[in-house]
Design a protein around this motif. Structure first.
Motif, PDB file in Angstrom:
ATOM      1  N   LEU A 157      -0.810 -46.978 142.551  1.00 47.79           N
ATOM      2  CA  LEU A 157      -1.087 -47.953 143.445  1.00 47.79           C
ATOM      3  C   LEU A 157      -1.269 -49.318 143.362  1.00 47.79           C
ATOM      4  CD1 LEU A 157      -3.643 -45.591 145.582  1.00 47.79           C
ATOM      5  CD2 LEU A 157      -1.312 -45.880 145.953  1.00 47.79           C
ATOM      6  N   ASN A 158      -1.271 -49.525 141.890  1.00 46.80           N
ATOM      7  CA  ASN A 158      -1.188 -50.988 141.564  1.00 46.80           C
ATOM      8  C   ASN A 158      -0.019 -51.403 141.226  1.00 46.80           C
ATOM      9  OD1 ASN A 158      -2.476 -53.687 141.274  1.00 46.80           O
ATOM     10  ND2 ASN A 158      -4.252 -52.742 140.333  1.00 46.80           N
ATOM     11  N   TYR A 159       0.224 -52.594 140.793  1.00 47.70           N
ATOM     12  CA  TYR A 159       1.598 -53.108 140.446  1.00 47.70           C
ATOM     13  C   TYR A 159       2.156 -52.406 139.380  1.00 47.70           C
ATOM     14  CZ  TYR A 159       1.497 -57.296 143.296  1.00 47.70           C
ATOM     15  OH  TYR A 159       1.452 -58.286 144.363  1.00 47.70           O
ATOM     16  N   SER A 355      15.664 -59.269 136.352  1.00 47.97           N
ATOM     17  CA  SER A 355      15.137 -60.653 136.862  1.00 47.97           C
ATOM     18  C   SER A 355      15.491 -60.668 138.242  1.00 47.97           C
ATOM     19  CB  SER A 355      15.423 -61.898 136.270  1.00 47.97           C
ATOM     20  OG  SER A 355      14.817 -61.599 134.857  1.00 47.97           O
ATOM     21  N   ILE A 356      16.753 -60.354 138.864  1.00 45.98           N
ATOM     22  CA  ILE A 356      17.119 -60.581 140.125  1.00 45.98           C
ATOM     23  C   ILE A 356      16.270 -59.449 140.873  1.00 45.98           C
ATOM     24  CG2 ILE A 356      19.016 -60.017 141.593  1.00 45.98           C
ATOM     25  CD1 ILE A 356      20.858 -60.858 139.493  1.00 45.98           C
ATOM     26  N   ARG A 360      13.589 -60.524 144.092  1.00 46.15           N
ATOM     27  CA  ARG A 360      13.806 -59.932 145.405  1.00 46.15           C
ATOM     28  C   ARG A 360      12.859 -59.163 145.829  1.00 46.15           C
ATOM     29  NH1 ARG A 360      20.379 -58.523 146.428  1.00 46.15           N
ATOM     30  NH2 ARG A 360      21.326 -60.568 145.734  1.00 46.15           N
TER      31      ARG A 360
ATOM     32  N   ALA B 104      22.362 -65.418 138.582  1.00 45.38           N
ATOM     33  CA  ALA B 104      21.874 -64.401 137.542  1.00 45.38           C
ATOM     34  C   ALA B 104      21.044 -65.141 136.397  1.00 45.38           C
ATOM     35  CB  ALA B 104      22.982 -63.364 137.035  1.00 45.38           C
ATOM     36  N   ALA B 107      17.893 -66.691 137.782  1.00 44.13           N
ATOM     37  CA  ALA B 107      16.993 -65.625 137.845  1.00 44.13           C
ATOM     38  C   ALA B 107      16.182 -65.327 136.607  1.00 44.13           C
ATOM     39  CB  ALA B 107      17.670 -64.253 138.679  1.00 44.13           C
ATOM     40  N   VAL B 108      16.948 -65.011 135.572  1.00 45.28           N
ATOM     41  CA  VAL B 108      16.457 -64.897 134.132  1.00 45.28           C
ATOM     42  C   VAL B 108      15.454 -66.241 133.892  1.00 45.28           C
ATOM     43  CG1 VAL B 108      16.854 -64.549 132.104  1.00 45.28           C
ATOM     44  CG2 VAL B 108      18.314 -63.466 133.635  1.00 45.28           C
ATOM     45  N   ASP B 111      12.316 -66.423 135.680  1.00 45.18           N
ATOM     46  CA  ASP B 111      11.600 -65.077 135.394  1.00 45.18           C
ATOM     47  C   ASP B 111      10.374 -65.347 134.520  1.00 45.18           C
ATOM     48  OD1 ASP B 111      10.489 -62.730 135.604  1.00 45.18           O
ATOM     49  OD2 ASP B 111      12.322 -61.674 135.188  1.00 45.18           O
ATOM     50  N   MET B 113       7.504 -63.693 134.172  1.00 49.12           N
ATOM     51  CA  MET B 113       7.429 -62.540 133.509  1.00 49.12           C
ATOM     52  C   MET B 113       8.066 -62.384 132.190  1.00 49.12           C
ATOM     53  SD  MET B 113       5.139 -60.722 135.168  1.00 49.12           S
ATOM     54  CE  MET B 113       5.185 -58.937 134.891  1.00 49.12           C
ATOM     55  N   LYS B 114       9.302 -62.870 132.046  1.00 48.86           N
ATOM     56  CA  LYS B 114      10.055 -62.867 130.753  1.00 48.86           C
ATOM     57  C   LYS B 114       9.425 -63.804 129.673  1.00 48.86           C
ATOM     58  CE  LYS B 114      13.729 -60.047 132.007  1.00 48.86           C
ATOM     59  NZ  LYS B 114      14.961 -60.030 132.558  1.00 48.86           N
ATOM     60  N   ALA B 130      -3.831 -59.204 141.002  1.00 51.73           N
ATOM     61  CA  ALA B 130      -3.752 -57.925 141.663  1.00 51.73           C
ATOM     62  C   ALA B 130      -5.197 -57.479 141.914  1.00 51.73           C
ATOM     63  CB  ALA B 130      -3.088 -57.200 140.661  1.00 51.73           C
ATOM     64  N   THR B 195       7.705 -60.604 149.067  1.00 49.31           N
ATOM     65  CA  THR B 195       8.716 -61.199 148.574  1.00 49.31           C
ATOM     66  C   THR B 195      10.123 -61.002 149.084  1.00 49.31           C
ATOM     67  OG1 THR B 195       7.428 -60.929 146.531  1.00 49.31           O
ATOM     68  CG2 THR B 195       9.744 -61.462 146.116  1.00 49.31           C
ATOM     69  N   THR B 223       6.320 -67.871 142.609  1.00 48.10           N
ATOM     70  CA  THR B 223       7.382 -66.830 143.117  1.00 48.10           C
ATOM     71  C   THR B 223       7.870 -67.506 144.381  1.00 48.10           C
ATOM     72  OG1 THR B 223       6.138 -64.880 142.243  1.00 48.10           O
ATOM     73  CG2 THR B 223       7.743 -64.399 144.069  1.00 48.10           C
ATOM     74  N   LYS B 226      10.282 -69.973 142.985  1.00 50.41           N
ATOM     75  CA  LYS B 226      11.598 -69.465 142.682  1.00 50.41           C
ATOM     76  C   LYS B 226      12.500 -68.886 143.479  1.00 50.41           C
ATOM     77  CE  LYS B 226      11.019 -65.162 140.841  1.00 50.41           C
ATOM     78  NZ  LYS B 226      10.638 -63.892 139.873  1.00 50.41           N
ATOM     79  N   ASN B 227      11.944 -68.295 144.295  1.00 45.66           N
ATOM     80  CA  ASN B 227      13.101 -67.837 145.543  1.00 45.66           C
ATOM     81  C   ASN B 227      13.778 -69.089 146.339  1.00 45.66           C
ATOM     82  OD1 ASN B 227      11.135 -65.532 145.122  1.00 45.66           O
ATOM     83  ND2 ASN B 227      12.760 -64.582 146.234  1.00 45.66           N
ATOM     84  N   LEU B 230      16.325 -70.160 143.869  1.00 47.81           N
ATOM     85  CA  LEU B 230      17.512 -69.352 143.552  1.00 47.81           C
ATOM     86  C   LEU B 230      18.376 -69.446 144.813  1.00 47.81           C
ATOM     87  CD1 LEU B 230      15.736 -65.988 141.896  1.00 47.81           C
ATOM     88  CD2 LEU B 230      17.557 -67.702 141.031  1.00 47.81           C
ATOM     89  N   PRO B 336      -0.752 -52.788 145.697  1.00 51.84           N
ATOM     90  CA  PRO B 336       0.674 -53.327 145.602  1.00 51.84           C
ATOM     91  C   PRO B 336       1.652 -52.412 145.291  1.00 51.84           C
ATOM     92  CG  PRO B 336      -1.423 -54.329 144.129  1.00 51.84           C
ATOM     93  CD  PRO B 336      -1.846 -53.045 144.672  1.00 51.84           C
TER      94      PRO B 336
END
Lengths: 490, 490
Positions: A157-159, A355-356, A360, B104, B107-108, B111, B113-114, B130, B195, B223, B226-227, B230, B336
């Motif tokens: 239930l979490n991310y 990443s895309i 999204r 693309a 997006a990387v 990102d 997270m990367k 969260a 998102t 985020t 970012k969107n 993009l 989430p």
């Protein structure tokens, strides 16, 4: 006041009371700093228990709609009758139609569901190629969910991760290996079904400075055509032969044109139902390799194969080559409601797609992924697919036999799956045929929507039989046949 | 052969046998037309029951990997050792990096997270906003699922609608009405979280022939930035005041520049944690109306309000005006992992978004939607949010007190929610501070990633406290404070 409170059966009563009072405050029927009836009075007015009212009043205060003065009672908070723009904002009217860009306009124009064939209840409909929900083994799905929730409910239930739910990825990588795929150098992204995977791959590979060029079977899946168009691709179609795409035509085109991407559906091709032969798979792949064209393979329904030997997907024939992007989904064979698909391909590509995906939708529903994973792990899929294959095979053979008997004018293609495809003499217009059949209570999908050029395939239609009863298959096809003959007479 | 079969505990044994033999066939260890050991022999070789082998052999034949000659036995099918491209396809190597387009690549690059902050186990992490999964009421979620499956399990597992699960839409429309929204002329689309809704709205409103222009709070949700990037938007940021966006600056900019869209987060603004005052909401909306700028309102965490009176969302202040697109989600307050959000706005706009949604992912997981619906209907949300508000309020106050005590150098903003935001004197670089803190076992999110221009907000940071224990909040903030002083000394 408080006379119009009506209880609905299936919700906690205190919440119904809370929301009822909230509405009165929002509408201005209760004014700022107005005192609410005491809990005892309100209990009498609404004919609900006093504890229920106490709990509702607490909820109102928690949500900031009321305040309490100790020893005096509960009052409407002052800021709730919120400020509003002059004349209630009515003068703020944006013309949204004018604000929409080409992409949004095309999305609507190409949305076949918005031009859907509507038919009254009781109509025999051959338009669906969704699975028959009567086959669903609900208790196994419930068990899969409960099993997984017991193991790691809080985690589910979490991310989750953009790439997907790790146990499912591991399972599916192994699953693809068992179809003969060399997974070295490859990786997998979980998506919300085939469509999302396809749309993301196109959006990553669409050239930035010019229109993209795509090549595919003609006819082909109309949703894929829609996505290619929405991403600005020019589409070149290659006609179908009895055992798949016409290889000589393909070769001729490739000699003179270049393409950014090829889209192929080798198994139970939609709409023709044809399974590409193993030999043809190799010929096609040799050409793609020679001309270095990335292939997007649509794994559509290959799990539904119900006769003959295992046929390896295109990505398996490529071995260590990295030119094929395989997009799979259990939607059509299992549960379309579970939006889970996967993209298997070169590691570098998957890294970009991850990443895309994150940009999204963050990630695909972990609940959906974990239910599917546990269902697979429990061995339910093997059991289900055995039952489904048997049932669909029976229906396929019935449909085929009925077509041969009642519509001998049509040439039938389709080796199984959930649909067959009929081609009529060129003077049969299947839109007109559909109109006539609709009046007789039968509908189907005219085939032209699967073709690339307007006007092509106007003499074709697709019959989806998965959700039609045996009796209706027989009766429906008989009616179509009768209308065809009427049509040919006139 | 057959010596390396190893049983795994949790899967049906016959499936394990089937997959084991499949692998041998795929790898070529078993050749075409080779006879498999009899079921009796295989049972001895693998040390599993004979019925298990019989069932596994049936499965192999169903999947087309073997065929049976009556009275003789089971043989490997001939086409399984599938054809492969010359030299195993190894020469087919596409340079995917080179094929990726700008979208693309961006997006990387965007990102985060990367480029994530990785820290060893045991690190005190303030990076997450969260929800705390310990608060999840798993039994209520399980019950919601079982309730819904009992009512319409087959419907839930088959295709749903692009627009969303009807009972949930009805529920949420009512829910938004209870926040004071005039829903006439409006409609709702269910999305896979905030998102997806945001990305789809931008992709529909992005001008076709030029770059779009967007205006938003600065700093703001990374985020969302970012969107916007993009989708090719130029972004203009307006600084924050104590009670929300700086209205005079906003007005100045609007007088001279035009914008295609405004993006605003009026409640528990990410990252500053500020709740925009009701009066300011009206001032901002008057400006947006005057300049006819469509507003995308991010409903982020407004459910988490745990003090003061109800504050109506921007879309409520607009009344019958259609200029606001509200995007809501329960992700941060509830689960989430359930990817469900909603877009509420003008009917014409929602109609276009519905087609875009269909073209991208067909529809949002029906399981997720129906669990959420039943959970809300059962009154679980009201119970949960009460518990969550109490807990987060306690943690917020602890965090605030600790910051005031241990980091007096920082100015704190944040009215509640799941995080606070710290601004240091301009000579404190929070990236360097993070490096020092990481060595001491504490991490947080440097604030510059929430700002529009590179180099802005380099002296800020965000502390998410929702998933940190009381003890670690105290200890972690103490460590940060100590490092700040080291930093200021040097």
């Amino acid at each position: 006041m408080f006379q119009d409170f009506i209880l609905v059966g299936d919700r906690p009563i205190s919440i119904q009371v809370k929301e009822y009072v909230k509405r009165l405050i929002i509408k201005g029927a209760l004014q700022a700093d107005q005192k609410l009836p005491s809990t005892r009075e309100m209990s009498g007015l609404l004919k609900v228990g006093r504890n229920t009212v106490i709990s509702a009043y607490e909820g109102l205060e928690d949500d900031g709609f009321t305040y309490t003065i100790s020893g005096k009672g509960c009052y409407v908070a002052s800021k709730v009758n919120h400020l509003a723009l002059d004349n209630g904002g009515a003068s703020w009217q944006i013309d949204w139609k004018e604000r929409m860009n080409e992409y949004a306009i095309s999305a609507v124009e190409l949305d076949l569901m918005k031009q859907g064939i509507r038919a009254p209840k009781g109509t025999i409909s051959f338009t669906s190629i969704a699975p028959d929900e009567q086959l669903f083994d609900l208790s196994d799905v419930r068990r899969a969910f409960m099993d997984r929730m017991a193991i790691e409910g809080q985690v589910l239930l979490n991310y989750g991760y953009a790439k997907g739910y790790k146990p499912l990825i591991d399972y599916l990588m192994h699953y693809m290996e068992n179809k003969g795929v060399d997974i070295s150098g490859k990786d997998m992204l979980i998506t919300s079904g085939f469509t999302e995977g396809f749309d993301m791959v196109l959006s990553a590979l669409r050239p930035s400075t010019r229109r993209g060029a795509a090549i595919c079977e003609n006819p082909t899946h109309h949703t894929a055509l829609k996505n290619l168009k929405l991403q600005g691709f020019e589409i070149t179609g290659i006609p179908m032969d009895r055992d798949g795409i016409h290889v000589e035509r393909l070769e001729n085109i490739l000699q003179t044109n270049s393409f950014d991407v090829a889209y192929l559906m080798p198994s139970y091709h939609n709409p023709t139902g044809i399974v590409m032969s193993p030999e043809k798979r190799i010929s096609v792949m040799k050409l793609m390799m020679r001309y270095q064209i990335p292939v997007i393979e649509d794994g559509f329904n290959e799990e539904l194969r119900y006769s003959g030997a295992h046929v390896a997907p295109l990505i398996a024939t490529a071995g260590q080559g990295n030119g094929v992007i395989y997009i799979g989904s259990f939607s059509k064979v299992l549960f379309p409601g579970l939006r889970v698909g996967w993209v298997l391909g070169d590691r570098t590509l998957i890294d970009s797609l991850e990443s895309i995906k994150r940009s999204r939708t963050i990630h695909t529903s972990t609940i959906d992924q974990s239910i599917l994973y546990q269902y697979l792990l429990n061995g339910n899929f093997d059991k289900y697919i055995k039952k489904a294959r048997t049932e669909y095979k029976r229906k396929y053979e019935l449909t085929k036999a009925c077509c041969e008997k009642h519509i001998p004018e049509a040439q039938l293609s389709g080796d199984g799956g959930l649909h067959v495809f009929l081609t009529f003499p060129s003077d049969v217009n299947t839109h007109q045929l559909l109109e006539a059949c609709t009046e007789q209570g039968v509908i189907f999908t005219p085939g032209d929507r699967f073709f690339i050029q307007k006007g092509e395939g106007i003499n074709t239609l697709r019959l989806g039989f998965s959700r039609v009863t045996d009796e209706n298959i027989e009766q429906g096809i008989q009616i179509i046949g009768k209308q065809v003959r009427e049509f040919l007479k006139s």
